[in-house]
Write a protein that holds these residues in place. Structure first.
Motif, PDB file in Angstrom:
ATOM      1  N   PRO A  38       0.827  -1.213   0.000  1.00 10.07           N
ATOM      2  CA  PRO A  38       0.000   0.000   0.000  1.00 10.07           C
ATOM      3  C   PRO A  38       0.863   1.266   0.000  1.00 10.07           C
ATOM      4  O   PRO A  38       1.857   1.347   0.716  1.00 10.07           O
ATOM      5  N   ASP A  39       0.488   2.228  -0.835  1.00  5.91           N
ATOM      6  CA  ASP A  39       1.226   3.479  -0.963  1.00  5.91           C
ATOM      7  C   ASP A  39       0.254   4.549  -1.459  1.00  5.91           C
ATOM      8  O   ASP A  39      -0.402   4.356  -2.474  1.00  5.91           O
ATOM      9  N   ASP A  40       0.181   5.663  -0.739  1.00  6.19           N
ATOM     10  CA  ASP A  40      -0.771   6.718  -1.108  1.00  6.19           C
ATOM     11  C   ASP A  40      -0.352   7.521  -2.333  1.00  6.19           C
ATOM     12  O   ASP A  40      -1.169   8.225  -2.911  1.00  6.19           O
ATOM     13  N   SER A  41       0.918   7.428  -2.750  1.00  3.16           N
ATOM     14  CA  SER A  41       1.372   8.297  -3.834  1.00  3.16           C
ATOM     15  C   SER A  41       1.890   7.577  -5.080  1.00  3.16           C
ATOM     16  O   SER A  41       2.061   8.205  -6.112  1.00  3.16           O
ATOM     17  N   ALA A  42       2.140   6.286  -5.004  1.00  4.80           N
ATOM     18  CA  ALA A  42       2.736   5.580  -6.153  1.00  4.80           C
ATOM     19  C   ALA A  42       1.782   4.527  -6.718  1.00  4.80           C
ATOM     20  O   ALA A  42       1.195   3.739  -5.982  1.00  4.80           O
ATOM     21  N   ASP A  43       1.654   4.544  -8.053  1.00  2.45           N
ATOM     22  CA  ASP A  43       0.876   3.505  -8.726  1.00  2.45           C
ATOM     23  C   ASP A  43       1.621   2.180  -8.683  1.00  2.45           C
ATOM     24  O   ASP A  43       2.845   2.142  -8.501  1.00  2.45           O
ATOM     25  N   LEU A  44       0.894   1.086  -8.895  1.00  2.00           N
ATOM     26  CA  LEU A  44       1.502  -0.235  -9.005  1.00  2.00           C
ATOM     27  C   LEU A  44       2.281  -0.304 -10.313  1.00  2.00           C
ATOM     28  O   LEU A  44       2.107   0.523 -11.194  1.00  2.00           O
ATOM     29  N   THR A  45       3.115  -1.313 -10.467  1.00  2.00           N
ATOM     30  CA  THR A  45       3.859  -1.478 -11.710  1.00  2.00           C
ATOM     31  C   THR A  45       2.955  -1.907 -12.852  1.00  2.00           C
ATOM     32  O   THR A  45       3.246  -1.653 -14.014  1.00  2.00           O
ATOM     33  N   HIS A  46       1.847  -2.586 -12.541  1.00  2.00           N
ATOM     34  CA  HIS A  46       0.874  -3.045 -13.535  1.00  2.00           C
ATOM     35  C   HIS A  46      -0.527  -2.844 -12.967  1.00  2.00           C
ATOM     36  O   HIS A  46      -0.738  -3.009 -11.769  1.00  2.00           O
ATOM     37  N   VAL A  47      -1.482  -2.548 -13.823  1.00  2.00           N
ATOM     38  CA  VAL A  47      -2.882  -2.595 -13.406  1.00  2.00           C
ATOM     39  C   VAL A  47      -3.222  -4.066 -13.218  1.00  2.00           C
ATOM     40  O   VAL A  47      -2.914  -4.892 -14.082  1.00  2.00           O
ATOM     41  N   THR A  48      -3.838  -4.391 -12.103  1.00  2.00           N
ATOM     42  CA  THR A  48      -4.100  -5.799 -11.803  1.00  2.00           C
ATOM     43  C   THR A  48      -5.301  -6.335 -12.564  1.00  2.00           C
ATOM     44  O   THR A  48      -6.164  -5.588 -13.020  1.00  2.00           O
ATOM     45  N   ARG A  49      -5.324  -7.628 -12.665  1.00  2.00           N
ATOM     46  CA  ARG A  49      -6.509  -8.328 -13.161  1.00  2.00           C
ATOM     47  C   ARG A  49      -7.330  -8.801 -11.966  1.00  2.00           C
ATOM     48  O   ARG A  49      -8.545  -8.916 -12.024  1.00  2.00           O
ATOM     49  N   ALA A  50      -6.618  -9.076 -10.872  1.00  2.00           N
ATOM     50  CA  ALA A  50      -7.249  -9.510  -9.634  1.00  2.00           C
ATOM     51  C   ALA A  50      -6.295  -9.243  -8.478  1.00  2.00           C
ATOM     52  O   ALA A  50      -5.090  -9.080  -8.683  1.00  2.00           O
ATOM     53  N   LEU A  51      -6.843  -9.208  -7.274  1.00  2.00           N
ATOM     54  CA  LEU A  51      -6.034  -9.115  -6.061  1.00  2.00           C
ATOM     55  C   LEU A  51      -6.335 -10.325  -5.195  1.00  2.00           C
ATOM     56  O   LEU A  51      -7.486 -10.770  -5.104  1.00  2.00           O
ATOM     57  N   TYR A  52      -5.294 -10.840  -4.548  1.00  2.00           N
ATOM     58  CA  TYR A  52      -5.481 -11.879  -3.545  1.00  2.00           C
ATOM     59  C   TYR A  52      -5.231 -11.230  -2.196  1.00  2.00           C
ATOM     60  O   TYR A  52      -4.181 -10.607  -1.980  1.00  2.00           O
ATOM     61  N   VAL A  53      -6.184 -11.360  -1.288  1.00  2.00           N
ATOM     62  CA  VAL A  53      -6.050 -10.816   0.060  1.00  2.00           C
ATOM     63  C   VAL A  53      -5.791 -11.978   1.003  1.00  2.00           C
ATOM     64  O   VAL A  53      -6.605 -12.893   1.111  1.00  2.00           O
ATOM     65  N   GLY A  54      -4.624 -11.944   1.680  1.00  2.00           N
ATOM     66  CA  GLY A  54      -4.241 -13.032   2.579  1.00  2.00           C
ATOM     67  C   GLY A  54      -4.768 -12.875   3.984  1.00  2.00           C
ATOM     68  O   GLY A  54      -4.928 -13.846   4.716  1.00  2.00           O
ATOM     69  N   CYS A  55      -5.019 -11.651   4.393  1.00  2.00           N
ATOM     70  CA  CYS A  55      -5.583 -11.364   5.707  1.00  2.00           C
ATOM     71  C   CYS A  55      -6.637 -10.283   5.506  1.00  2.00           C
ATOM     72  O   CYS A  55      -6.312  -9.154   5.126  1.00  2.00           O
ATOM     73  N   GLY A  56      -7.891 -10.617   5.728  1.00  2.89           N
ATOM     74  CA  GLY A  56      -9.013  -9.754   5.388  1.00  2.89           C
ATOM     75  C   GLY A  56      -9.046  -8.410   6.093  1.00  2.89           C
ATOM     76  O   GLY A  56      -8.372  -8.190   7.094  1.00  2.89           O
ATOM     77  N   GLY A  57      -9.839  -7.507   5.541  1.00  4.55           N
ATOM     78  CA  GLY A  57     -10.010  -6.162   6.084  1.00  4.55           C
ATOM     79  C   GLY A  57     -10.465  -5.224   4.988  1.00  4.55           C
ATOM     80  O   GLY A  57     -10.887  -5.647   3.915  1.00  4.55           O
ATOM     81  N   ASP A  58     -10.359  -3.924   5.265  1.00  3.71           N
ATOM     82  CA  ASP A  58     -10.745  -2.922   4.269  1.00  3.71           C
ATOM     83  C   ASP A  58      -9.640  -2.741   3.237  1.00  3.71           C
ATOM     84  O   ASP A  58      -8.458  -2.845   3.554  1.00  3.71           O
ATOM     85  N   LEU A  59     -10.050  -2.427   2.020  1.00  6.19           N
ATOM     86  CA  LEU A  59      -9.112  -2.198   0.926  1.00  6.19           C
ATOM     87  C   LEU A  59      -9.515  -0.900   0.235  1.00  6.19           C
ATOM     88  O   LEU A  59     -10.604  -0.815  -0.329  1.00  6.19           O
ATOM     89  N   ARG A  60      -8.667   0.108   0.327  1.00  6.65           N
ATOM     90  CA  ARG A  60      -8.934   1.379  -0.353  1.00  6.65           C
ATOM     91  C   ARG A  60      -8.015   1.448  -1.557  1.00  6.65           C
ATOM     92  O   ARG A  60      -6.795   1.371  -1.430  1.00  6.65           O
ATOM     93  N   VAL A  61      -8.615   1.589  -2.741  1.00  7.10           N
ATOM     94  CA  VAL A  61      -7.863   1.488  -3.986  1.00  7.10           C
ATOM     95  C   VAL A  61      -8.233   2.599  -4.954  1.00  7.10           C
ATOM     96  O   VAL A  61      -9.293   3.220  -4.845  1.00  7.10           O
ATOM     97  N   VAL A  62      -7.346   2.818  -5.923  1.00  4.13           N
ATOM     98  CA  VAL A  62      -7.659   3.619  -7.103  1.00  4.13           C
ATOM     99  C   VAL A  62      -7.832   2.603  -8.228  1.00  4.13           C
ATOM    100  O   VAL A  62      -6.909   1.850  -8.545  1.00  4.13           O
ATOM    101  N   MET A  63      -9.040   2.585  -8.797  1.00  7.23           N
ATOM    102  CA  MET A  63      -9.358   1.617  -9.836  1.00  7.23           C
ATOM    103  C   MET A  63      -8.649   1.976 -11.138  1.00  7.23           C
ATOM    104  O   MET A  63      -8.095   3.063 -11.273  1.00  7.23           O
ATOM    105  N   ALA A  64      -8.675   1.086 -12.112  1.00  5.74           N
ATOM    106  CA  ALA A  64      -8.033   1.307 -13.408  1.00  5.74           C
ATOM    107  C   ALA A  64      -8.544   2.581 -14.077  1.00  5.74           C
ATOM    108  O   ALA A  64      -7.792   3.282 -14.746  1.00  5.74           O
TER     109      ALA A  64
END
Length: 135
Positions: free
Chosen positions: A26-52
Motif C-alpha cells: 500500500p502506498d498513497d502516492s505511487a501507482d503499481l507497476t501493472h494494473v491488476t486483473r485480480a487481487l489476492y487478500v491473505g488477511c481480510g479487512g478494508d481495501l482502499r484502492v484507485v481503480m483502473a
C-alpha cells in the motif's frame, strides 16, 4: 530439468488464467507497476484502492481470497487488509518484440502481433525466419 509449458506460446485473452503475480505494498502516492486483473487478500479487512479508471473506492471488510478488481494503486490510508498480491496475465510478447515486428511488417503487422502475440502470429503466418531474434 525444465518444466514443460503447453500454453507458453498461446495468446492470452481476458478469459485466460493469471500467469504473473507480485506483492502489492500500500502506498498513497505511487501507482503499481501493472494494473491488476485480480487481487489476492491473505488477511481480510478494508481495501482502499484507485481503480483502473481512476475512481477511488473502499471495499469494506473483504474476506481472504481472490477479488477480480482492476486496480492501479492500493492506498495505505484506509487499507487494513494485509498480505496482498496483485495478479496479471502475460500477453506472450515484450514491447521490443512488438516494436520490432511493427517496424518490419508495418502497422497491419503490429496490430496482428498485438492481437495474437508475436511468436504465435509469426508461427501462424510462416514468418519465423523473417522475425529473427524477436522469436
Amino acid at each position: 530439468m525444465s518444466v514443460f509449458d503447453r500454453y507458453k506460446y498461446y495468446a492470452a485473452s481476458p478469459e485466460s488464467p493469471v500467469s504473473h503475480a507480485f506483492v502489492v505494498t500500500p502506498d498513497d502516492s505511487a501507482d503499481l507497476t501493472h494494473v491488476t486483473r485480480a487481487l489476492y487478500v491473505g488477511c481480510g479487512g478494508d481495501l482502499r484502492v484507485v481503480m483502473a479508471d481512476g475512481a477511488t473506492v473502499t471495499f469494506a471488510a473483504l474476506a481472504v481470497g481472490w477479488h477480480p478488481v482492476r486496480v492501479r494503486r492500493l492506498l495505505a490510508t484506509g487499507t487494513s487488509a494485509t498480505l496482498i498480491t496483485g495478479a496479471i496475465y502475460h500477453l506472450g510478447w515484450s514491447w521490443p518484440e512488438r516494436d520490432w515486428c511493427a517496424g518490419r511488417l508495418g502497422d497491419a503487422g503490429s496490430a496482428r502481433a498485438e492481437c495474437y502475440g508475436v511468436r504465435d502470429w509469426a508461427q501462424r503466418h510462416g514468418r519465423r525466419g523473417q522475425l529473427g531474434c524477436a522469436l
